[in-house]
Structure formats: C-alpha cells, structure tokens
Scaffold this motif. Structure first.
Motif, mmCIF file in Angstrom:
data_model
loop_
_atom_site.group_PDB
_atom_site.id
_atom_site.type_symbol
_atom_site.label_atom_id
_atom_site.label_comp_id
_atom_site.label_asym_id
_atom_site.label_seq_id
_atom_site.Cartn_x
_atom_site.Cartn_y
_atom_site.Cartn_z
ATOM 1 N N GLN A 84 -6.295 13.673 -16.961
ATOM 2 C CA GLN A 84 -4.985 13.040 -16.833
ATOM 3 C C GLN A 84 -3.946 12.827 -16.360
ATOM 4 N N GLY A 85 -3.500 11.506 -16.234
ATOM 5 C CA GLY A 85 -1.985 11.504 -15.904
ATOM 6 C C GLY A 85 -1.558 11.921 -14.029
ATOM 7 N N THR A 86 -3.167 11.540 -13.441
ATOM 8 C CA THR A 86 -2.816 12.013 -12.366
ATOM 9 C C THR A 86 -1.946 11.050 -11.232
ATOM 10 N N PRO A 87 -1.464 10.835 -10.993
ATOM 11 C CA PRO A 87 -0.907 9.235 -9.960
ATOM 12 C C PRO A 87 -2.650 8.599 -9.328
ATOM 13 N N VAL A 88 -2.166 7.287 -8.923
ATOM 14 C CA VAL A 88 -3.177 5.932 -8.600
ATOM 15 C C VAL A 88 -2.284 5.547 -8.018
ATOM 16 N N ILE A 89 -2.603 5.114 -6.326
ATOM 17 C CA ILE A 89 -1.658 5.054 -5.263
ATOM 18 C C ILE A 89 -2.375 3.508 -4.991
ATOM 19 N N ALA A 90 -1.708 2.451 -4.471
ATOM 20 C CA ALA A 90 -2.781 1.621 -3.868
ATOM 21 C C ALA A 90 -3.010 1.606 -2.440
ATOM 22 N N SER A 119 0.830 -1.390 -0.085
ATOM 23 C CA SER A 119 -0.079 0.124 -0.045
ATOM 24 C C SER A 119 1.217 0.846 0.324
ATOM 25 N N GLY A 120 0.734 2.448 -0.816
ATOM 26 C CA GLY A 120 1.263 3.296 -0.834
ATOM 27 C C GLY A 120 1.878 2.867 -1.871
ATOM 28 N N SER A 121 2.161 2.515 -2.667
ATOM 29 C CA SER A 121 2.943 2.216 -3.860
ATOM 30 C C SER A 121 2.148 3.350 -5.727
ATOM 31 N N HIS A 144 -1.886 -6.086 7.387
ATOM 32 C CA HIS A 144 -2.445 -4.916 7.264
ATOM 33 C C HIS A 144 -1.296 -3.628 6.280
ATOM 34 N N ALA A 145 -2.265 -2.563 6.690
ATOM 35 C CA ALA A 145 -1.465 -1.724 4.808
ATOM 36 C C ALA A 145 -0.344 -1.735 5.316
ATOM 37 N N LEU A 174 -1.878 7.413 2.505
ATOM 38 C CA LEU A 174 -1.333 6.203 1.197
ATOM 39 C C LEU A 174 -0.895 7.271 -0.335
ATOM 40 N N ALA A 175 -2.354 8.063 -0.686
ATOM 41 C CA ALA A 175 -2.372 8.434 -1.765
ATOM 42 C C ALA A 175 -1.571 9.926 -1.204
ATOM 43 N N ALA A 176 -1.371 10.513 -0.430
ATOM 44 C CA ALA A 176 -0.373 11.442 -0.567
ATOM 45 C C ALA A 176 1.188 10.764 0.024
ATOM 46 N N VAL A 177 1.582 9.862 0.067
ATOM 47 C CA VAL A 177 2.666 9.017 0.058
ATOM 48 C C VAL A 177 3.174 9.038 -1.294
ATOM 49 N N GLY A 178 2.419 8.545 -1.677
ATOM 50 C CA GLY A 178 2.413 7.660 -3.295
ATOM 51 C C GLY A 178 2.717 8.750 -4.050
ATOM 52 N N GLY A 179 1.713 10.162 -3.785
ATOM 53 C CA GLY A 179 1.969 10.985 -4.588
ATOM 54 C C GLY A 179 3.473 11.905 -4.345
ATOM 55 N N GLY A 180 4.194 11.517 -3.189
ATOM 56 C CA GLY A 180 5.162 12.287 -2.870
ATOM 57 C C GLY A 180 4.991 13.432 -2.282
ATOM 58 N N LEU A 181 3.961 13.630 -1.382
ATOM 59 C CA LEU A 181 3.755 15.013 -0.877
ATOM 60 C C LEU A 181 4.200 14.376 1.187
#
Length: 526
Positions: free
Chosen positions: A232-238, A213-215, A287-288, A452-459
């Motif tokens: 279009q192109g918005t990152p999608v995170i596990a 999760s978070g990838s 767990h995640a 998870l989106a924030a981690v995967g998106g580099g925030l």
C-alpha cells in the motif's frame, strides 16, 4: 539503489504481463497470462474487453511476478502501466467499469460511415492523425445510439493502460501516447481537442486530465494491495501506449527506424514535429517523450498469425516441445528454416499494408501449393510463407514511412517476440536489405514502462538518465545481397496477390479477416 526495483504491467492484445526490473534494466521476475476478447453474438464485428476477468488476470500476474522474483513488496519503488492502444473503458459515477472494448472492436460501422459521409472523419484525421475505424468517436456514437443507458451513466473514460493504473489507485487520468489513440486529441497540442468534441457533440467532461508519461498519478490503495500483493502506498506512474513505450525501451531517437514485433507489428519512425500524412496512409500518435511524435504502419495481427498456425496445425510439434522442454516456436523456426527464400512459391496473405481510411484485411490465405510435391509444399513452406509475409508488409511500411516523412533509414532495430531466434530476424534483414539490430532484452515495451516508473519513482531525474536501464545490442544481422534481390521479386508478387485478396474481401466475395468501420472502398466509394 541495490534493492530499488520497479514493476511494469503490460495489458497487450493477446496477454497481460507483470515484469519486475532493477535500475540496471535487468529482469528480476515476470509472469504472463494469455487472454481472449470475445464477440457479442448480437452485435456484428464487436469485441468486448472483460474488465472483471482480465482484472483478475492482471492481479494474478502481479502476485506471481512478486513471488517469482522473491522480493518484498516494499522493494517495488514504483509501478507503471502500458497497454494496447485504442481500447477504452467507461466508468460510472462510483468509478465502476460499465463498458469496455479492446483495440480490435469494430462494431460502430454505421456510425463510422456516417462520420465519413458528413466529412467529420476527414476532420478527425486532420487534427488527431487517425481514422474513425477503431477509435473513440464512432464508438461513442454507437453507444449513444444503441446503449444510451451507458452513456447517461458515464462519468469517466480512459484507455486500457489508464484502467490498469486506475485499478491500483482509484484515480482517473490519461497521457498523450495512449490518449492520442482515441482520435479525440489535438496531437499538436498533446491534449483533448475541444474542436473535435464540439464537432462530434461529445461531452468533454467525461475525459480525464492529461499528464505527461512519467508523472506520478496516485498510490496503490489498501484494497489493491490486498488483491495484488503490492505494498500500500507504492507510487503509480503514468505509462503509455505499448509501441511508444517499446521505442523508449529501445532508446530510439528522432529519425530512427524501428520494427516492433508483438501481436501487431509496427514499423515506426519518431519525428520532432506532429506530421500527419495528407493521403491518410500511416497514422501519427504522440510519443511518450514530450515534443516528439510517432508515425507508424501497422501489420494487423501479424504476430498472432503464427500463434494461430501453431494452435491449428502443430499439435505434434507442441507435444515434442513439451517432451523436450523447449519452446514450441523454436521447433517451428527450425522447420521453416529448411525451406529456401520464397517458400517454394507458397505465399501467405495475413496482414495488409496500412491505409488508415481503408484498412480492409483479406481473408487469411495460404496459396501456391503443388500437390505433386508435398515435402516442399507442406507445413514447413506454410510456416516460412507466414514469416515472409510479416517481412513483406513491414518492408512496405518502411518504404511508405520513408516516402511520406522524407526519412531514409540505414538500419532497422527489431524487437519483440518476433525477434527471438535467428530465422525471422534474418528474413527481415534480407527483405529490408538493411542491417537489423536485435536488443538483448526484447521485452522493450515493458522496459520502457519500467523506465517511466523509475523516473516517476525518483530513481532517475529524467528519461535521459534512465537510459542506464537500456539493454545492449545482442547482435546485428546483416542482409545477404543476393537474397535481398530475390526478395524484391517475391515482395512484388506478394503485393500483387495481397492487393487482389483485399479487393475480393472488400467486394464481399470472401470473408475479410477484419473490415474496419468506415472503410472507404479502393475505387473511391464506400
């Protein structure tokens, strides 16, 4: 980072939602639609997940959330998804959905019984931490027996949270928290179990790669952008399973006791090792967070029981709420608060204590009414009894988790729709006999998904940094000692009544609310 936003998409048992968060964890905009899973009249105990209709609902809530937040699509830096566990989607070679079911589907009764008879079900629990009742092994066996055309065309399989992301990216993958709910994982290894696939004679090639999760697993396609309004192109995170992401959104640590009150109510504890209950009571999932596992007892459709009562018996309250512009549940809570603990002797049987290999749910029952006292034994008493039954099954799960894991809770955190208002949290505190903390933001599953989106998106660099998004504690509800002592007796009475009603349902005297595939009779025989 002022304009950095992320979106969480939540495909729950009873509804789908899209919620936009900023990096402080504040909600910027949200939208929700209720949905229903219909049974196939030709297939007993079946429930289908309508990927076409429900996909359109998800597209609608994404678009509406963007509109309500009044933000540009390019301000959404990443998107992640969460969902009910167990529900699966099967795709053909072109990536088209060809079969899907939600978590409550129980059509594969004969196949689950065959797995029990052969001893394979016990093997599944030893490795995967869950029974074959509502998990993938029996369902795939049912498809092989009844819909071989689907199995011959199947090229991919995924969970419903995976599906919500696949609709955005066209990519196929899963992660351990939802993926382990298939009962095809080796939960200790946090990936698909080759041993189970061999034992079950299932083709491992239909299973997607596993990422944590978070990838980042893909980006929003042009076609998905046109449907939803996302850029279009918005990152999608596990993302992951709803309960585990709720624990992320609460910031829960190993050993913490947590009650999540959604459509189902889960009493959970996190561990740093993959414990599996040898008596097959509560179940274990990944767990995640890497290196952590979750043991849970589940209250079956606990939250939906109050929604059922609202829709079946509370038309007057709904009209009054509409006229006053207030949530109808606020009125129902005020009504239930007029009744003392114990609901004047009225008892509700709604959800059974979890026994993974024999989780029969009794026919929903309200009993103990006195016809000579309609004021004290009417709608208000029924409402309070339903709320107390949720607390009783959660208390039973807490005691069971403490017993099997050796953990001792000194407080409980309570979140989800059930934590709104003051009455239900107070009932939970009084029944548990422990302080109950309520987070300010009770949309914690969506918040964990957003983290998870924030981690995967580099925030944020990692989930520890993403704790900056966590909601503060709104209040702590202290138990009343005298009420707790009284509730011990009420809980014992509820337990005896509940067990009796489950036995009637298991014996076929009453129609069970739900009887899982492969349930073992309490006397030891199927």
């Amino acid at each position: 980072m002022t304009n950095a936003l992320v979106m969480a998409i939540d495909a729950g048992t009873g509804s789908c939602r899209a919620i936009i968060f900023d990096t402080k964890g504040d909600e910027i905009g949200a939208a929700q639609r209720e949905w229903t899973h219909h049974s196939d009249p030709a297939v007993p105990s079946s429930f289908d997940f309508d990927t076409e209709a429900n996909g359109k609902l998800i597209d609608a809530v994404i678009s509406e959330a963007l509109s309500r937040a009044a933000v540009r699509p390019d301000q959404i830096r990443a998107v992640s998804t969460t969902s009910m566990r167990e529900g699966i989607v099967i795709y053909d070679r072109q990536g088209k959905e060809i079969w899907a079911c939600p978590n409550i589907d129980s059509r594969a009764s004969a196949e689950a019984e065959a797995l029990v008879e052969s001893g394979v079900a016990a093997k599944v629990f030893q490795i995967a931490g869950d029974w074959v009742s509502i998990t993938t092994p029996a369902r795939l066996k049912w498809i092989a027996a009844h819909r071989p055309d689907i199995l011959s065309r199947a090229r991919h399989i995924g969970l419903i949270s995976d599906w919500a992301a696949t609709r955005l990216t066209g990519e196929f993958w899963t992660e351990p928290s939802a993926g382990s709910s298939t009962a095809l994982f080796d939960i200790g290894q946090r990936t698909w179990s080759g041993e189970l696939f061999d034992v079950l004679d299932i083709d491992l090639s239909i299973c997607p790669p596993v990422v944590e999760s978070g990838s980042q697993i893909g980006k929003v396609t042009a076609e998905a952008a046109a449907r939803t309004g996302l850029a279009q192109g918005t990152p999608v995170i596990a993302g992951g399973g709803d309960t585990q992401l709720g624990l992320l959104g609460l910031g829960r640590r190993v050993g913490d006791g947590t009650l999540i009150g959604g459509s189902f109510w889960q009493m959970t504890v996190l561990l740093d090792h993959p414990f599996i209950d040898p008596a097959r009571g509560p179940r274990t999932l990944c767990h995640a967070r890497p290196g952590q596992w979750m043991v849970e007892g589940i209250g079956f459709l606990t939250g939906l029981s109050l929604r059922w009562f609202r829709d079946a018996f509370c038309d007057l309250e709904k009209r009054i709420a509409d006229e006053k512009g207030v949530p109808v549940f606020d009125l129902l809570m005020d009504t239930a608060a007029s009744v003392p603990p114990g609901a004047n002797g009225v008892t509700a049987v709604m959800a059974n204590v979890m026994q993974s290999d024999s989780w029969v749910q009794a026919s929903p029952t309200l009993l103990g009414f006195d016809f000579n006292d309609p004021e004290g034994h009417g709608k208000a008493a029924a409402l309070r009894a339903i709320m107390e039954s949720a607390a009783y099954v959660s208390y039973s799960h807490r005691l069971e988790l403490e017993r099997v894991t050796g953990t001792r809770f000194d407080a409980i955190q309570f979140t989800g729709g059930g934590a709104r208002g003051s009455l239900w949290p107070q009932i939970i505190a009084d029944v548990m006999g422990l302080p109950v903390s309520i987070p300010q933001n009770r949309e914690t599953t969506a918040l964990g998904c957003a983290m998870l989106a924030a981690v995967g998106g580099g925030l944020f660099a990692n989930l520890d940094e993403a704790r900056a998004m966590l909601s503060p504690i709104e209040r702590v509800v202290e138990p009343d000692a005298a009420r707790h002592e009284a509730y011990k007796n009420f809980h014992a009475r509820w337990h005896a009544i509940n067990d009796a009603m489950v036995m009637l349902a298991d014996a076929g005297v009453t129609q069970p609310m739900w009887k899982p595939a492969g349930a073992i009779r309490r006397g030891g025989a199927k």
